[in-house]
Write an enzyme that holds these catalytic residues in place. Structure first.
Site, PDB file in Angstrom:
ATOM      1  N   GLU A 267      -7.160  11.698   6.702  1.00 23.13           N
ATOM      2  CA  GLU A 267      -7.338  10.658   5.419  1.00 23.13           C
ATOM      3  C   GLU A 267      -7.388  11.248   4.348  1.00 23.13           C
ATOM      4  O   GLU A 267      -8.466  12.021   3.929  1.00 23.13           O
ATOM      5  CB  GLU A 267      -8.317   9.629   6.056  1.00 23.13           C
ATOM      6  N   HIS A 268      -6.660  10.789   3.134  1.00 25.20           N
ATOM      7  CA  HIS A 268      -6.994  11.288   1.789  1.00 25.20           C
ATOM      8  C   HIS A 268      -6.677  12.643   1.532  1.00 25.20           C
ATOM      9  O   HIS A 268      -7.396  13.262   0.946  1.00 25.20           O
ATOM     10  CB  HIS A 268      -8.229  10.775   1.285  1.00 25.20           C
TER      11      HIS A 268
ATOM     12  N   GLU B 213       7.415   4.688  -5.509  1.00 25.74           N
ATOM     13  CA  GLU B 213       5.889   3.958  -5.319  1.00 25.74           C
ATOM     14  C   GLU B 213       4.989   4.250  -6.327  1.00 25.74           C
ATOM     15  O   GLU B 213       4.275   3.569  -7.014  1.00 25.74           O
ATOM     16  CB  GLU B 213       5.351   4.194  -3.913  1.00 25.74           C
TER      17      GLU B 213
ATOM     18  N   ALA C 181      -1.950  -4.410   6.072  1.00 25.17           N
ATOM     19  CA  ALA C 181      -2.927  -4.205   7.150  1.00 25.17           C
ATOM     20  C   ALA C 181      -3.033  -2.538   7.072  1.00 25.17           C
ATOM     21  O   ALA C 181      -3.863  -1.926   7.961  1.00 25.17           O
ATOM     22  CB  ALA C 181      -2.471  -4.599   8.489  1.00 25.17           C
ATOM     23  N   GLY C 182      -2.471  -1.882   6.151  1.00 26.61           N
ATOM     24  CA  GLY C 182      -2.590  -0.433   6.118  1.00 26.61           C
ATOM     25  C   GLY C 182      -1.721   0.327   7.065  1.00 26.61           C
ATOM     26  O   GLY C 182      -1.929   1.238   7.493  1.00 26.61           O
TER      27      GLY C 182
ATOM     28  N   SER D 239       3.774  -1.097   5.449  1.00 26.19           N
ATOM     29  CA  SER D 239       4.941  -1.899   5.254  1.00 26.19           C
ATOM     30  C   SER D 239       5.479  -1.441   4.054  1.00 26.19           C
ATOM     31  O   SER D 239       6.977  -1.552   4.123  1.00 26.19           O
ATOM     32  CB  SER D 239       4.546  -3.398   4.991  1.00 26.19           C
ATOM     33  N   SER D 240       5.019  -0.911   2.994  1.00 23.16           N
ATOM     34  CA  SER D 240       5.774  -0.307   1.820  1.00 23.16           C
ATOM     35  C   SER D 240       6.503   0.853   2.119  1.00 23.16           C
ATOM     36  O   SER D 240       7.626   0.611   1.720  1.00 23.16           O
ATOM     37  CB  SER D 240       4.601   0.110   0.819  1.00 23.16           C
TER      38      SER D 240
ATOM     39  N   ASP E 280       3.086   8.589   4.195  1.00 27.01           N
ATOM     40  CA  ASP E 280       3.594   7.471   4.705  1.00 27.01           C
ATOM     41  C   ASP E 280       5.051   7.467   4.874  1.00 27.01           C
ATOM     42  O   ASP E 280       5.744   7.226   5.662  1.00 27.01           O
ATOM     43  CB  ASP E 280       3.364   6.281   3.927  1.00 27.01           C
TER      44      ASP E 280
ATOM     45  N   ASP F  54      -3.540  14.044   2.155  1.00 22.22           N
ATOM     46  CA  ASP F  54      -1.901  14.457   1.663  1.00 22.22           C
ATOM     47  C   ASP F  54      -1.794  14.732   0.169  1.00 22.22           C
ATOM     48  O   ASP F  54      -1.324  15.725  -0.226  1.00 22.22           O
ATOM     49  CB  ASP F  54      -1.039  13.205   1.960  1.00 22.22           C
TER      50      ASP F  54
HETATM   51  C1  GLA Z   1      -2.324   5.357   1.842  1.00 20.56           C
HETATM   52  C2  GLA Z   1      -1.244   6.540   1.217  1.00 20.56           C
HETATM   53  C3  GLA Z   1      -1.084   7.830   1.728  1.00 20.56           C
HETATM   54  C4  GLA Z   1      -2.499   8.447   2.221  1.00 20.56           C
HETATM   55  C5  GLA Z   1      -3.404   7.363   2.738  1.00 20.56           C
HETATM   56  C6  GLA Z   1      -4.939   7.779   3.120  1.00 20.56           C
HETATM   57  O1  GLA Z   1      -1.998   5.297   3.030  1.00 20.56           O
HETATM   58  O2  GLA Z   1      -0.237   5.601   1.041  1.00 20.56           O
HETATM   59  O3  GLA Z   1      -0.245   8.644   0.858  1.00 20.56           O
HETATM   60  O4  GLA Z   1      -3.135   8.705   1.104  1.00 20.56           O
HETATM   61  O5  GLA Z   1      -3.419   6.112   2.201  1.00 20.56           O
HETATM   62  O6  GLA Z   1      -4.664   8.920   3.965  1.00 20.56           O
END
Ligand code: GLA
Length: 395
Positions: free
Chosen positions: A33-34, A159, A122-123, A126-127, A171, A36
């Site tokens: 997570e975080h 984006e 919801a994370g 969807s984007s 994503d 990328d």
């Molecule tokens: C969001 C961002 C991704 C990534 C995550 C965290 O989903 O779109 O690029 O940074 O947060 O891992």
């Protein structure tokens, strides 16, 4: 009636013609997570929720976009896209049209019908799903072959610049390249990736906390800026580093004095998370689950304490999950400040897990959570076509 046929029927009713239908999935990140936007490693999987786009070319250069979810239509001309969005849902499809044009693709006017079942906010991306499905559809309708990595990068650009969120590549990349039954280990610097089969006994269970705290968008960009600042500071001692990807735990410890406490903790999350991603990928490649629980717990703690992107609802959901039978690991997933947790649960126990977590979370927080038992799914694709006015793909 399946989703594609449903969409074709709705398309015909709205626009009066046949169409081609494209689909792109949302995603769940298993770990990483975080990392990328720090040019590190991630391990996401595309999921069974998607955005569907029906498209038919128009001769007059108009772009007419209808969203079934918002029950709203938006009309624009190709040359009226501007370079920035206006804070509406159509920023996503139009942003992609803009980015494709900026990259030199010649596109045509089109009628576009969008319908999605990726839970919004919801994370679960969807984007990315709306961006990738629209991009795929626009390229195909203008006769261009789709280069999936290039499409992912252009959707990210849409984006970042048109919508204004400085997201990384994860994503959009997994929405383009996802594989059924497999997660993708992505090197976010080289964009090389490897599909990794999930152990057969493991179910992916996503628990939606049903909250989304306001902090989300702003704090995301703040974290990103903090990482960039840390790289600048660390460069004084390590001039060759380009991003936190290039820093090891040992180097970070040796150069701790260059960083304020908070920046040090941000770096510790990113550097240690990169290591965990590779360990989890290795375990899955060997079809093993030993040690998975600890790695997932360490990832969650690191996001809670060092990166500070968790919240009470996510912590509670993870804690409840940890008490259930058949759990191989649980952590929050995605950008943070609400949204979902990802849980590896023994296939045999998944239904029981779903029932119990739902009841326990509701009594602790007072909200009824949505809990999805998921399968890793295929990335973007053409699903169905009844259009007879599509050009031949040129390469
Ligand atoms: C969001 C961002 C991704 C990534 C995550 C965290 O989903 O779109 O690029 O940074 O947060 O891992």
């Amino acid at each position: 009636m399946n989703k594609a046929h449903e969409l074709l029927t709705s398309f015909k009713a709205r626009f009066g013609t046949g169409a081609s239908v494209y689909r792109a999935p949302g995603r769940v990140n298993l770990i990483g997570e975080h990392t990328d936007y720090n040019e590190g490693f991630v391990l996401p999987a595309a999921i069974g929720f998607s955005c569907w786009v029906g498209i038919s070319p128009r001769a007059d250069g108009k772009l007419i976009v209808y969203s079934e979810n918002f029950r709203e239509v938006h009309e624009t001309m190709w040359d009226g896209l501007g370079a920035h969005g206006s804070g509406h849902w159509w920023d996503y499809p139009l942003g992609v049209a803009w980015a494709l044009q900026e990259a030199g693709y010649r596109l045509r006017g089109a009628d576009i019908y969008i319908a999605g079942d990726v839970p919004l906010g919801a994370g679960l991306s969807s984007s990315a799903a709306i961006e990738v499905s629209t991009g795929y559809a626009l390229l195909s309708a203008a006769g261009h072959a789709v280069d999936r990595t290039k499409l992912a990068l252009l959707c990210q650009r849409a984006e970042n610049e048109y919508v204004g969120a400085r997201v990384g590549i994860m994503d959009q990349f997994v929405s383009c390249h996802g594989r059924a039954g497999q997660a993708l280990l992505i090197d976010c610097r080289s964009l090389e990736y490897k599909a990794i089969r999930l152990p057969a006994k493991v179910s992916l269970v996503i628990c939606n906390t049903m909250v989304k705290h306001k902090l989300q968008a702003g704090e995301y960009n703040v974290r990103r800026a903090e990482c960039e600042e840390a790289v600048r500071k660390l460069s004084a001692a390590m001039p060759t580093i380009r991003s936190l990807r290039d820093v090891s735990m040992e180097q970070l410890a040796q150069n701790r004095s260059l960083l304020l406490e908070k920046l040090y903790r941000r770096c510790r999350h990113v550097v240690s998370e990169n290591q965990r991603v590779r360990k989890v990928a290795e375990l899955f490649e060997q079809g093993r689950t030993e040690g998975l629980r600890e790695l997932m717990a360490a990832s969650h703690q690191s996001m809670r304490d060092d990166y500070e992107i968790s919240c009470r609802e996510l912590d509670t959901m993870v804690e409840i999950a940890g008490r259930q039978r058949g759990v191989y690991g649980a952590r929050m997933t995605g950008g943070g400040f609400g949204g979902c947790t990802i849980n590896f649960v023994d296939v045999e126990h998944a239904a029981e897990f779903q029932r119990r977590v739902s009841a326990e979370y509701e009594s602790a927080i007072g909200l009824h959570p949505d809990i999805y038992i998921c399968e890793a799914s295929q990335g973007a694709e053409l699903v169905e076509t009844t259009a007879d006015n599509f050009p031949k793909v040129t390469r």
